[in-house]
Design a protein around this motif. Structure first.
Motif, mmCIF file in Angstrom:
data_model
loop_
_atom_site.group_PDB
_atom_site.id
_atom_site.type_symbol
_atom_site.label_atom_id
_atom_site.label_comp_id
_atom_site.label_asym_id
_atom_site.label_seq_id
_atom_site.Cartn_x
_atom_site.Cartn_y
_atom_site.Cartn_z
ATOM 1 N N PRO A 134 21.142 86.298 9.846
ATOM 2 C CA PRO A 134 20.059 86.265 10.405
ATOM 3 C C PRO A 134 20.465 87.426 11.366
ATOM 4 C CG PRO A 134 19.138 84.473 10.279
ATOM 5 C CD PRO A 134 21.226 84.635 9.539
ATOM 6 N N LEU A 135 19.863 88.625 11.881
ATOM 7 C CA LEU A 135 20.534 89.105 12.743
ATOM 8 C C LEU A 135 20.936 88.868 14.381
ATOM 9 C CD1 LEU A 135 22.151 92.222 13.620
ATOM 10 C CD2 LEU A 135 19.981 93.206 13.534
ATOM 11 N N ALA A 136 20.032 87.906 14.880
ATOM 12 C CA ALA A 136 19.321 86.832 15.606
ATOM 13 C C ALA A 136 20.664 86.213 15.710
ATOM 14 C CB ALA A 136 18.155 86.644 16.646
ATOM 15 N N ASN A 137 21.302 85.495 15.270
ATOM 16 C CA ASN A 137 22.407 84.729 15.342
ATOM 17 C C ASN A 137 23.502 85.315 15.381
ATOM 18 O OD1 ASN A 137 19.915 83.248 15.010
ATOM 19 N ND2 ASN A 137 19.842 82.097 13.302
ATOM 20 N N GLN A 138 23.609 86.191 14.893
ATOM 21 C CA GLN A 138 24.829 86.716 14.232
ATOM 22 C C GLN A 138 26.718 86.832 15.501
ATOM 23 O OE1 GLN A 138 25.404 90.919 11.886
ATOM 24 N NE2 GLN A 138 24.283 89.863 11.067
ATOM 25 N N LYS A 139 26.032 86.877 16.777
ATOM 26 C CA LYS A 139 26.602 87.315 17.968
ATOM 27 C C LYS A 139 26.833 85.483 18.627
ATOM 28 C CE LYS A 139 27.007 88.635 23.385
ATOM 29 N NZ LYS A 139 26.017 88.709 24.309
ATOM 30 N N LYS A 140 26.365 83.936 17.974
ATOM 31 C CA LYS A 140 26.337 82.848 18.689
ATOM 32 C C LYS A 140 27.911 83.069 17.636
ATOM 33 C CE LYS A 140 23.274 80.206 19.905
ATOM 34 N NZ LYS A 140 22.355 79.108 19.702
ATOM 35 N N ALA A 141 27.222 83.670 15.633
ATOM 36 C CA ALA A 141 28.038 82.484 14.611
ATOM 37 C C ALA A 141 29.613 83.828 14.896
ATOM 38 C CB ALA A 141 27.605 83.310 13.332
ATOM 39 N N LYS A 142 28.772 84.767 15.099
ATOM 40 C CA LYS A 142 30.848 85.643 15.349
ATOM 41 C C LYS A 142 31.603 84.246 16.555
ATOM 42 C CE LYS A 142 33.106 89.701 16.247
ATOM 43 N NZ LYS A 142 33.998 89.230 17.784
ATOM 44 N N LYS A 143 31.630 83.288 17.709
ATOM 45 C CA LYS A 143 31.709 82.993 18.167
ATOM 46 C C LYS A 143 32.568 81.445 17.901
ATOM 47 C CE LYS A 143 29.808 84.525 23.008
ATOM 48 N NZ LYS A 143 28.935 84.057 23.961
ATOM 49 N N GLY A 185 42.422 78.128 3.348
ATOM 50 C CA GLY A 185 42.147 78.965 2.079
ATOM 51 C C GLY A 185 41.524 80.430 2.603
ATOM 52 N N ASN A 186 41.240 80.905 1.366
ATOM 53 C CA ASN A 186 40.825 82.611 2.134
ATOM 54 C C ASN A 186 40.001 82.405 3.321
ATOM 55 O OD1 ASN A 186 39.214 81.631 1.051
ATOM 56 N ND2 ASN A 186 39.098 82.914 -0.808
ATOM 57 N N GLY A 187 39.433 81.722 3.998
ATOM 58 C CA GLY A 187 38.530 80.895 5.247
ATOM 59 C C GLY A 187 37.027 81.673 4.471
ATOM 60 N N ILE A 188 36.902 81.928 3.048
ATOM 61 C CA ILE A 188 35.457 82.708 2.966
ATOM 62 C C ILE A 188 34.238 81.481 3.299
ATOM 63 C CG2 ILE A 188 35.301 81.921 0.825
ATOM 64 C CD1 ILE A 188 33.927 85.606 2.197
ATOM 65 N N GLN A 189 34.636 80.312 3.368
ATOM 66 C CA GLN A 189 33.104 79.398 3.233
ATOM 67 C C GLN A 189 33.230 79.187 5.104
ATOM 68 O OE1 GLN A 189 36.654 78.492 2.693
ATOM 69 N NE2 GLN A 189 37.524 77.174 4.191
ATOM 70 N N LEU A 190 33.983 80.256 5.940
ATOM 71 C CA LEU A 190 33.280 79.708 7.181
ATOM 72 C C LEU A 190 32.374 80.114 7.155
ATOM 73 C CD1 LEU A 190 37.135 80.302 8.858
ATOM 74 C CD2 LEU A 190 35.488 78.450 8.809
ATOM 75 N N ILE A 191 32.285 81.374 6.950
ATOM 76 C CA ILE A 191 30.547 82.691 6.911
ATOM 77 C C ILE A 191 29.457 81.629 6.569
ATOM 78 C CG2 ILE A 191 29.130 83.885 5.816
ATOM 79 C CD1 ILE A 191 31.864 85.409 5.296
ATOM 80 N N PRO A 192 29.329 80.287 5.613
ATOM 81 C CA PRO A 192 28.200 80.297 5.821
ATOM 82 C C PRO A 192 27.993 78.801 6.325
ATOM 83 C CG PRO A 192 29.483 79.506 3.510
ATOM 84 C CD PRO A 192 30.284 81.238 3.601
ATOM 85 N N VAL A 193 29.500 78.347 6.915
ATOM 86 C CA VAL A 193 29.710 77.324 7.675
ATOM 87 C C VAL A 193 28.464 77.672 9.517
ATOM 88 C CG1 VAL A 193 31.242 76.047 9.706
ATOM 89 C CG2 VAL A 193 31.107 75.802 6.826
ATOM 90 N N CYS A 194 29.393 79.311 9.737
ATOM 91 C CA CYS A 194 28.961 79.549 10.961
ATOM 92 C C CYS A 194 26.882 79.852 10.444
ATOM 93 C CB CYS A 194 29.070 81.024 10.914
ATOM 94 S SG CYS A 194 31.196 81.371 11.987
ATOM 95 N N ASN A 195 26.704 80.403 9.452
ATOM 96 C CA ASN A 195 25.490 80.580 9.151
ATOM 97 C C ASN A 195 24.318 79.037 9.247
ATOM 98 O OD1 ASN A 195 22.555 82.129 8.610
ATOM 99 N ND2 ASN A 195 23.721 81.947 5.900
#
Length: 313
Positions: free
Chosen positions: A167-176, A192-202
């Motif tokens: 969600p847009l409201a969470n993206q700044k915190k997720a980026k950190k 690995g290729n790190g793609i799993q970090l996106i759902p982790v941050c989400n």
């Protein structure tokens, strides 16, 4: 009295037991106003959203007649006067609900216990998911476990994670979080290729609007599956629930419901090591990135083709 898992509505005798339970007092209730005007728009405004309000038991008074008085309710509940509300509460740990009109009274607001009282529907049936995992064994201590894992409601498994899913409201915190985790991965070389970090941050930045009442009170909730492919599975949970140990090895049974082909289901058995643990700053949620330590070749092929939509070579 039967569980709400077995039937949907209370009998007349059960209603009388519930009424007496309310009369005896100190029963917290949750009130949710019925949305009178359903918007046809795809996205409703925040003002049109409906939120439940929890009331402490000392504010709820019931009479033999079935009249329920809400004494000195807060302003948020006073706004329900003249409206129909959904009333939810627990009786012997079983979730119940009924609908009632709210009227003004001298000491606050009044409801009426109707003849029809329903069980809160159980939404945790594993059979409704394409994939259910069972964490059943800890290899080092040889301890039996009984942990159910189901897909997280805010992710789509077997599709490549995308930043726009956060969600847009969470993206700044997720980026950190992402920046911290990427720096750690560069040093540890274990992502690995790190793609799993996106759902982790989400997951770590997600916020629940409110705590829904469940069919059974205080039942342990399933662990969330955040990501899965042919190399790893990533799980998420509150730290007060399952506590996985970094470096420990676990056995998992993966049960798939298949919609195509003559076979309706498929079970896979793997072992995996907790490769990395991630936590939010409040230490209220954690994610476990688990890499497979043993997997049958035909199962690896199956997961690879589901995760990549490509044939395994």
């Amino acid at each position: 009295m039967k569980s709400g898992l077995e039937k949907k509505q209370l009998s007349g005798i059960e209603r009388e037991l519930v009424l007496q339970y309310l009369i005896d007092g100190n029963v917290p209730v949750t009130l949710t106003p019925e949305n009178e005007k359903k918007s046809s728009a795809a996205v409703q405004s925040l003002e049109s959203a409906v939120f439940p309000v929890a009331l402490k038991g000392e504010k709820v008074r019931a009479q033999k007649s079935g009249i329920i008085t809400l004494e000195n309710p807060p302003q948020s509940v006073l706004a329900f006067a003249g409206k129909k509300v959904k009333v939810e509460f627990y009786f012997n740990r079983v979730g119940l609900y009924f609908y009632s009109d709210v009227s003004e009274a001298e000491s606050g607001l009044q409801l009426c216990l109707p003849e029809s009282i329903n069980y809160i529907e159980d939404s945790s049936d594993p059979q409704k998911y394409e994939l259910v995992c069972y964490l059943f064994y800890e290899c080092r201590t040889q301890s039996d476990l009984n942990v159910v894992c189901v897909p997280w409601k805010n992710t789509s498994l077997f599709t490549r994670p995308a930043w726009k899913e956060i969600p847009l409201a969470n993206q700044k915190k997720a980026k950190k979080y992402l920046e911290i985790f990427v720096e750690q991965a560069k040093i540890e070389k274990n992502a690995g290729n790190g793609i799993q970090l996106i759902p982790v941050c989400n997951y770590l930045t997600s916020q629940e609007e409110h705590q829904k009442m469940e069919a059974l009170q205080d039942r342990v909730k399933p662990v969330s599956i955040l990501y899965i492919d042919h190399e790893r599975i990533v799980l998420g949970n509150e730290t007060k629930g399952l506590n996985l140990i970094a470096g420990a090895e676990y056995a998992i049974k993966m049960s798939f419901t298949l919609t195509e082909g003559p076979i309706g289901s498929r079970d896979l058995f793997v072992t995996c090591k907790v490769n990395k643990l991630y936590s939010d700053v409040q230490s209220s949620k954690f994610c476990a990135d688990c890499v497979y330590t043993s997997i049958q070749e035909e199962d690896l092929r199956f997961l690879y083709e589901k995760a990549t939509s490509r044939l395994f070579n």
